[in-house]
Design a protein around this motif. Structure first.
Motif, PDB file in Angstrom:
ATOM      1  N   CYS A 211       0.696  -1.375   0.054  1.00 46.87           N
ATOM      2  CA  CYS A 211       0.007  -0.003  -0.046  1.00 46.87           C
ATOM      3  C   CYS A 211       0.897   1.247  -0.041  1.00 46.87           C
ATOM      4  N   HIS A 212       0.695   2.072  -0.918  1.00 40.27           N
ATOM      5  CA  HIS A 212       1.399   3.394  -1.019  1.00 40.27           C
ATOM      6  C   HIS A 212       2.595   3.089  -1.771  1.00 40.27           C
ATOM      7  N   GLY A 213       2.997   2.050  -2.050  1.00 37.10           N
ATOM      8  CA  GLY A 213       4.449   1.496  -2.562  1.00 37.10           C
ATOM      9  C   GLY A 213       4.990   2.301  -3.710  1.00 37.10           C
ATOM     10  N   GLN A 214       3.969   2.977  -4.582  1.00 36.04           N
ATOM     11  CA  GLN A 214       4.190   3.514  -5.522  1.00 36.04           C
ATOM     12  C   GLN A 214       4.849   5.033  -5.386  1.00 36.04           C
ATOM     13  N   HIS A 215       4.591   5.483  -4.174  1.00 38.18           N
ATOM     14  CA  HIS A 215       4.816   7.055  -3.767  1.00 38.18           C
ATOM     15  C   HIS A 215       6.227   6.912  -3.310  1.00 38.18           C
ATOM     16  N   PRO A 216       7.102   7.574  -3.476  1.00 39.57           N
ATOM     17  CA  PRO A 216       8.659   7.728  -3.153  1.00 39.57           C
ATOM     18  C   PRO A 216       8.639   8.373  -1.657  1.00 39.57           C
ATOM     19  N   GLN A 217       7.746   9.058  -1.439  1.00 40.38           N
ATOM     20  CA  GLN A 217       7.766   9.636   0.040  1.00 40.38           C
ATOM     21  C   GLN A 217       7.185   8.750   1.096  1.00 40.38           C
ATOM     22  N   TYR A 218       6.812   7.718   0.583  1.00 41.07           N
ATOM     23  CA  TYR A 218       6.333   6.411   1.706  1.00 41.07           C
ATOM     24  C   TYR A 218       7.201   5.392   1.647  1.00 41.07           C
ATOM     25  N   TRP A 221      12.619   1.975  -2.829  1.00 45.57           N
ATOM     26  CA  TRP A 221      12.831   0.517  -3.351  1.00 45.57           C
ATOM     27  C   TRP A 221      14.710   0.515  -3.727  1.00 45.57           C
ATOM     28  N   ILE A 222      15.108  -0.377  -3.121  1.00 45.76           N
ATOM     29  CA  ILE A 222      16.356  -0.550  -2.985  1.00 45.76           C
ATOM     30  C   ILE A 222      16.881  -2.008  -3.579  1.00 45.76           C
ATOM     31  N   GLU A 223      17.919  -1.860  -4.791  1.00 43.77           N
ATOM     32  CA  GLU A 223      18.421  -2.923  -5.149  1.00 43.77           C
ATOM     33  C   GLU A 223      19.150  -3.994  -4.206  1.00 43.77           C
ATOM     34  N   ASP A 224      18.852  -5.095  -4.468  1.00 40.12           N
ATOM     35  CA  ASP A 224      19.374  -6.293  -3.524  1.00 40.12           C
ATOM     36  C   ASP A 224      19.783  -7.428  -4.454  1.00 40.12           C
ATOM     37  N   LYS A 225      20.212  -8.293  -3.715  1.00 40.00           N
ATOM     38  CA  LYS A 225      20.429  -9.843  -4.390  1.00 40.00           C
ATOM     39  C   LYS A 225      19.818 -10.875  -3.726  1.00 40.00           C
ATOM     40  N   ASP A 226      19.202 -11.838  -4.834  1.00 40.08           N
ATOM     41  CA  ASP A 226      18.548 -13.102  -4.139  1.00 40.08           C
ATOM     42  C   ASP A 226      19.833 -13.940  -3.658  1.00 40.08           C
ATOM     43  N   THR A 227      19.539 -14.964  -2.970  1.00 42.80           N
ATOM     44  CA  THR A 227      20.305 -15.924  -2.613  1.00 42.80           C
ATOM     45  C   THR A 227      21.053 -16.776  -3.842  1.00 42.80           C
ATOM     46  N   SER A 228      20.344 -16.833  -4.663  1.00 42.56           N
ATOM     47  CA  SER A 228      20.974 -17.412  -6.019  1.00 42.56           C
ATOM     48  C   SER A 228      21.811 -16.562  -6.861  1.00 42.56           C
ATOM     49  N   GLY A 229      21.663 -14.915  -6.506  1.00 44.54           N
ATOM     50  CA  GLY A 229      22.563 -14.069  -7.182  1.00 44.54           C
ATOM     51  C   GLY A 229      21.588 -13.097  -8.172  1.00 44.54           C
ATOM     52  N   GLU A 230      20.434 -13.359  -8.235  1.00 49.76           N
ATOM     53  CA  GLU A 230      19.469 -12.678  -9.047  1.00 49.76           C
ATOM     54  C   GLU A 230      19.207 -11.421  -8.579  1.00 49.76           C
ATOM     55  N   ASP A 231      19.039 -10.288  -9.281  1.00 51.43           N
ATOM     56  CA  ASP A 231      18.824  -8.973  -8.872  1.00 51.43           C
ATOM     57  C   ASP A 231      17.329  -9.001  -8.539  1.00 51.43           C
ATOM     58  N   ILE A 232      17.238  -8.464  -7.153  1.00 50.02           N
ATOM     59  CA  ILE A 232      15.896  -7.978  -6.703  1.00 50.02           C
ATOM     60  C   ILE A 232      15.794  -6.619  -6.259  1.00 50.02           C
ATOM     61  N   GLU A 233      14.322  -6.331  -5.741  1.00 50.73           N
ATOM     62  CA  GLU A 233      14.341  -4.959  -5.081  1.00 50.73           C
ATOM     63  C   GLU A 233      13.666  -5.486  -3.726  1.00 50.73           C
ATOM     64  N   VAL A 234      14.435  -4.596  -2.564  1.00 53.73           N
ATOM     65  CA  VAL A 234      13.559  -4.497  -1.484  1.00 53.73           C
ATOM     66  C   VAL A 234      12.903  -3.246  -1.239  1.00 53.73           C
ATOM     67  N   ALA A 235      11.926  -3.441  -0.275  1.00 55.33           N
ATOM     68  CA  ALA A 235      10.839  -2.245  -0.172  1.00 55.33           C
ATOM     69  C   ALA A 235      11.303  -1.635   1.462  1.00 55.33           C
ATOM     70  N   LYS A 236      11.719  -0.511   1.466  1.00 58.76           N
ATOM     71  CA  LYS A 236      12.047   0.171   2.932  1.00 58.76           C
ATOM     72  C   LYS A 236      11.199   1.360   3.133  1.00 58.76           C
ATOM     73  N   LEU A 237      10.354   0.874   4.239  1.00 53.18           N
ATOM     74  CA  LEU A 237       9.390   2.025   4.886  1.00 53.18           C
ATOM     75  C   LEU A 237       9.872   3.132   5.379  1.00 53.18           C
ATOM     76  N   LEU A 238       9.639   4.467   4.837  1.00 53.64           N
ATOM     77  CA  LEU A 238       9.962   5.459   5.268  1.00 53.64           C
ATOM     78  C   LEU A 238       9.088   6.396   6.142  1.00 53.64           C
ATOM     79  N   LEU A 239       7.659   6.285   5.907  1.00 48.90           N
ATOM     80  CA  LEU A 239       6.816   6.734   6.696  1.00 48.90           C
ATOM     81  C   LEU A 239       5.325   6.557   6.207  1.00 48.90           C
TER      82      LEU A 239
END
Length: 347
Positions: A211-218, A221-239
């Protein structure tokens, strides 16, 4: 069990019984011969109605089609024989089904969803055979030593997403399935639990409804790696004041009679404002499962799992399933990082 499944299961069981019991052609006028032929005639007629005139039955074809059953049955046999399928006699193929079909290598669940029919059709023959065995010997349930491989319904699961794997080497194929296959890059991954040979799924943060994940003020989205080495993104809650994350999945591809658990993989940032999370599993045809998880004492700056809930995969949990992590209202919330949700057999 759905009516169309019962027709297919009993048709396969009838065919196996007929092939195994007819060692030599009996006297056509004998009572056993008459009963065999009448039983097979009824089975073939019900299959004919199901395939050609489903409107004459209480239900339609559903998700399992006769052509899928024939195709998947051939794929199953080819997986376990060392010679071309065309060289396998019908009687020997029937006997092979009795020997190798079991829940460990026939983890039923979906797609060319005839695995369910193959398993239960072979088991029905097993039940009939045991009833006739005067010494009560366990004739069926025999399996070839050392064979334990993922369910063949992976073909249908991958096929639903237009993915094809090289199936020429079963061992190599099994390892690939144990490592996992991305059905949707950065969103959805299918894998098989190597210990239990059960179907599992992983929904990454981009595959969840944040919910509200499309709003950068909330959310960030940070680039990360899966255990297999594939590129993924994780979601960091700001507010946010309304924290709500949901996942959606169909349970038809889960392994039946299996105790599953759903977990979120998350991280807490130092200074976060969260004290607890509410968690829910909402099946389509059963009551919701709810629980609350305290975040006091949870590690900071490292990934850990939060249990959403557990359920036994049965007909009550068939259909669409929604699961979620939430904390509505109250003070502003921050400091949570969400990596993925995992649906797997309970450890």
């Amino acid at each position: 069990m759905e009516f169309h499944l019962s027709i297919l299961i009993w048709h396969l069981a009838t065919e196996i019984c007929h092939r195994l019991d007819y060692i030599s052609e009996p006297n056509p006028d004998s009572t056993p011969s008459i009963l065999y032929n009448e039983g097979k005639c009824i089975s073939q007629y019900m299959l004919y109605l199901l395939v050609e005139h489903p409107n004459m039955l209480p239900i339609g074809m559903g998700q399992i089609k006769f052509r899928e059953l024939c195709s998947d049955l051939g794929d199953f046999l080819k997986m376990y024989i060392s010679k071309p399928l065309k060289d396998e006699m019908v009687k020997e193929a029937s006997k092979m089904l009795m020997e190798i079909v079991n829940p460990e290598n026939m983890l039923v669940g979906g797609g060319g969803r005839s695995n369910l029919v193959i398993l239960h059709g072979s088991r029905k023959q097993d039940e009939q055979t045991r009833e006739k065995d005067s010494k009560g010997k366990e004739i069926a349930g025999i399996r070839r030593s050392g064979i334990t491989r993922p369910s063949l319904n992976f073909l249908a699961i991958l096929g639903d997403f237009g993915i094809a794997l090289d199936t020429s080497c079963p061992d190599k194929l099994s390892q690939q399935l144990y490592s996992g296959v991305y059905l949707k890059p950065n969103k959805l991954k299918f894998f098989v639990d190597e210990k239990e040979n059960k179907n599992c799924f992983m929904l990454f943060a981009r595959g969840l409804d944040v919910c509200h994940g499309q709003h950068p003020q909330y959310w960030q989205w940070i680039e990360d790696k899966d255990t297999s080495g594939e590129d993924i993104e994780v979601a960091k809650l700001l507010l946010v004041y309304w924290l709500d994350i949901k996942g959606y999945i169909q349970t038809i591809d889960f392994s039946p009679a299996t105790l599953y658990e759903i977990v979120f993989v998350v991280k807490l940032i130092a200074g976060h404002s969260l004290t607890s999370l509410n968690l829910i599993i909402n099946p389509q045809y059963s009551k919701a499962l709810k629980r609350s998880e305290s975040l006091q004492g949870k590690p900071l700056e490292s990934w850990f799992e939060i249990l959403v809930g557990e359920f036994m995969m049965s007909r009550e949990y068939a259909g669409n399933m929604v699961f979620g992590l939430e904390q509505h209202g109250g003070e502003a919330k921050n400091g949570l990082v969400v990596k993925c949700a995992i649906i797997r057999p309970k450890k």
